[in-house]
Design a protein around this motif. Sequence first.
Motif: not given
Length: 241
Positions: A234-235, A238-239
């Motif tokens: 997610t870091t 994130p998409d």
Amino acid sequence: MRSDDPGFLSQVWERATAVQPVPDAGFVLLTGVLALVLVLAPATWPRVRLPVTVVHEAGHAVIALLVGRRLQSIHLHSDTSGLMVSRGRPTGPGMVAMLAAGYLAPAALGIGAALLLAAGRGIAMLWLLLLLTAALLLWVRNLYGVLTLLLGGAGIALLTWYASPTAQSVVAYLIAWVLLLAAPRPLIELLGTGRTRRRTTDPDQLARLTRVPALLWTLVLLAANLAGLVTGVTTLAPDLL
């Protein structure tokens, strides 16, 4: 330029603290797929596992120092195994934290690397890895381990000094992805060995200290690494989630 020249030190600082543009999502995803292949492919996994072992032993060492233990030595072996030896109280929360830290260290370092990359600090991440390598050299006590760290450190140093920004970004993202993706695999392999494994693994030692079954410790550590992987993904991308 001499390393004791103030201009040299200033240039090192400028490079280490420089902010780079964050690559587009396609680049990040591509390096992630390549890292996944490196972690899963039988031909490349042994080569990938060695640096993961280095981070594993570094995790033991850092927590050992933080809880007041006396760090004595680190050994790294060609079969990708490692050993960290410290002295101190043989029981208690400090000992538990030190034993648990090994399997958690790759994911933790991977999350840290992901945060730096997301902030455009890929070169800083590489320099921090170089400093970690240099610190470990103080404690490694076998020739193979010393050579491994020297070669790895030299590679990072040359990369940060001579490589193009694109090459630096590729390697920095690969390192972050590999740490995140590789962290769960040794624990999955440990689950696969079952009763045939040696009873000297970190979960087995934790079981003797806490009376919590080794299987449960393995599952808890695996869950923590999977959570770290999700956090890292997610870091970095994130998409995707």
